[in-house]
Enzyme design. Structure first.
Site, PDB file in Angstrom:
ATOM      1  N   ASP A   1       0.848  -1.192   0.000  1.00 26.28           N
ATOM      2  CA  ASP A   1       0.000   0.000   0.000  1.00 26.28           C
ATOM      3  C   ASP A   1       0.889   1.250   0.000  1.00 26.28           C
ATOM      4  OD1 ASP A   1      -1.786   2.063   0.531  1.00 26.28           O
ATOM      5  OD2 ASP A   1      -2.975   0.892   1.961  1.00 26.28           O
ATOM      6  N   HIS A   2       0.843   2.000  -1.097  1.00 29.19           N
ATOM      7  CA  HIS A   2       1.723   3.160  -1.244  1.00 29.19           C
ATOM      8  C   HIS A   2       1.334   4.320  -0.317  1.00 29.19           C
ATOM      9  CE1 HIS A   2       4.893   5.372  -2.859  1.00 29.19           C
ATOM     10  NE2 HIS A   2       4.567   5.465  -4.128  1.00 29.19           N
ATOM     11  N   ARG A   3       0.138   4.259   0.261  1.00 24.51           N
ATOM     12  CA  ARG A   3      -0.246   5.318   1.205  1.00 24.51           C
ATOM     13  C   ARG A   3       0.619   5.274   2.453  1.00 24.51           C
ATOM     14  NH1 ARG A   3      -6.431   4.020   2.157  1.00 24.51           N
ATOM     15  NH2 ARG A   3      -5.436   1.964   2.342  1.00 24.51           N
TER      16      ARG A   3
END
Length: 455
Positions: free
Chosen positions: A425-427
């Site tokens: 998850d790039h968040r």
């Protein structure tokens, strides 16, 4: 006397299920706690026991029915006065509870009227306020017939629900069935927030269905077709993967590990693990390595709370292992991995995998995972990009190891190379952290002492 046996609460958050097997017949004499039907929930199959003993008078469900908590499964004729007395006792208890709820409702109603009178005395509109309050509490009437829209039976069922008149009115105005709401107040009492949450969830599900609907052509124009209903597991998988794909900005990272040394270790300890009741595989070793990796990179052992703009860092290490079954993909969870040896993990994984394929896995055994490992190496392939299992933030994909010539110390040597894929998850996780995490796992597989020492 007749006794109704109903669908109990199967698991937290599970309201509906499909009947996949009826284990008894009409006329059978059954005991309390005897399994009577098998249900397929979102992620598992469970058997439902009878709440009473007696002779089956009528079975109300059949294979393929979708049932919800509280639905009647069957009707029993009790076999003795003791059971009858027990039922009478239950009825008395129920009547007492209903009287208690009625008193509370009357109290809430009276309180509401008193408040209105106080306001009316200040404004001089006492009669108008009282009339308006009574009018709002009345059920809506059909415009053509003038009859109440709710039947007497529905009104009686709703009256059994512990909720104040104002909360009932809010549920009616919101179009929410108050009988389906689980109360969070004292004694299970339904609050305004419970109704609002249910209404919001129903609206979200409706929007999700609209946003994912696709207009399909008439395939029968080009040849014969056959339609089949999706199983509960497939429907849940479709819903969850779509949610994850839409809500998580995925990044994919690839790397390779030289597992020649690990392969030798597995061969040397194969019989030891088999004697303990398990099978030593690369999955068991990866689970152990993953626990050490999560301790080194805590952002991978976390979940992101966008509503409160917080990161939830977990201090426990539970790892999911994807299992391929005839009904679809299921993910049992191995708990407290850091406290177990590789042999213990191998035995537990073997037992859970077999239990999963037999459809005996409970919902609780698939909850609480922090990260998931999906191993397709037994089937084949070189790389793949698995979808993150929300609310987790990463998943490790494992493909088939193959022998390759590797240049070492001035010459080529045959080595076992394992392809790994990491989705995250790039968040919460940047590309550099993703690369470091996967490289650490590869190095730990190549030099297991690294994982043991936490280096």
């Amino acid at each position: 006397m007749a006794i109704e046996v109903k669908i109990p609460l199967i698991s937290e958050g599970v309201d509906t299920a499909e009947v996949i097997e009826v284990l008894v017949s009409e006329g059978d004499s059954i005991k309390e706690e005897q399994s009577i039907i098998a249900l397929e929930t979102d992620k598992a199959s469970v058997e439902v026991p009878s709440s009473h003993s007696g002779v089956i008078k009528e079975i109300k469900v059949s294979v393929g029915d979708e049932v919800k908590v509280g639905d009647v499964i069957l009707i029993l004729d009790d076999e003795g006065g003791e059971e009858e007395g027990k039922e009478n006792g239950d009825d008395d208890s129920g009547e007492t509870e209903q009287k208690k709820d009625k008193k509370e409702n009357d109290k809430d109603s009276e309180s509401g009227k008193n408040t209105k009178r106080e306001k009316a005395e200040k404004t001089g509109d006492s009669e108008e306020e009282s009339s308006e309050g009574e009018e709002k509490d009345e059920p809506k009437r059909d415009e053509k017939t003038g009859e109440k829209s709710e039947t007497k039976e529905e009104e009686m069922e709703a009256s059994d629900v512990p909720a104040s008149p104002s909360v009932r009115r809010l549920a009616r105005e919101s179009g929410v069935d108050i009988k389906r709401i689980k109360g969070s107040g004292p004694g299970g009492r339904i609050t305004e927030q419970d109704v609002k949450s249910q209404s919001k969830q129903a609206g979200k599900e409706g929007e999700d269905k609209k946003s994912t609907a696709v207009d399909l052509p008439d395939f029968s124009k080009w040849g014969a077709v056959q339609r089949e209903a999706l199983s509960n597991i497939r429907k849940t998988t479709a819903k969850n993967t779509l949610t994850s794909w839409q809500s998580i900005p995925h990044v994919f990272q690839f790397d390779e590990a030289d597992i020649s040394g690990i392969t030798q270790y597995m061969d040397e300890n194969k019989s030891k693990t088999e004697n303990a009741g398990g099978k030593l595989t690369i999955t068991a070793i990866l689970v152990k390595v993953m626990a050490s990796a999560l301790q080194q990179f805590p952002q991978f052992n976390a979940s992101i709370d966008m509503e409160n703009e917080e990161v939830i860092l977990k201090k426990y290490f539970h790892i999911g292992v994807a299992v391929d079954t005839d009904k679809g993909l299921l993910v049992p969870v191995i708990r407290d991995v850091e406290k177990k040896t590789i042999v213990e993990l191998a035995v537990e994984i073997s037992e859970l995998a077999e239990k999963t394929r037999q459809g005996k896995l409970s919902p609780e055994e698939m909850q609480g995972g922090n990260i998931t490992i999906s191993n397709l190496g037994g089937i084949g392939g070189t790389q793949f990009t698995p979808i993150v299992y929300s609310p987790q933030v990463a998943i490790l994909g494992v493909s088939r190891a193959k022998e390759q010539a590797v240049y070492l110390d001035g010459s080529f040597e045959p080595r076992q190379i394992l392809p790994l894929s990491l989705s995250y998850d790039h968040r919460l996780i940047d590309g550099a952290d993703g690369a470091r995490f996967l490289r650490w796992i590869c190095q730990a597989l190549e030099d297991p002492y690294r994982a043991l020492l936490g280096a």
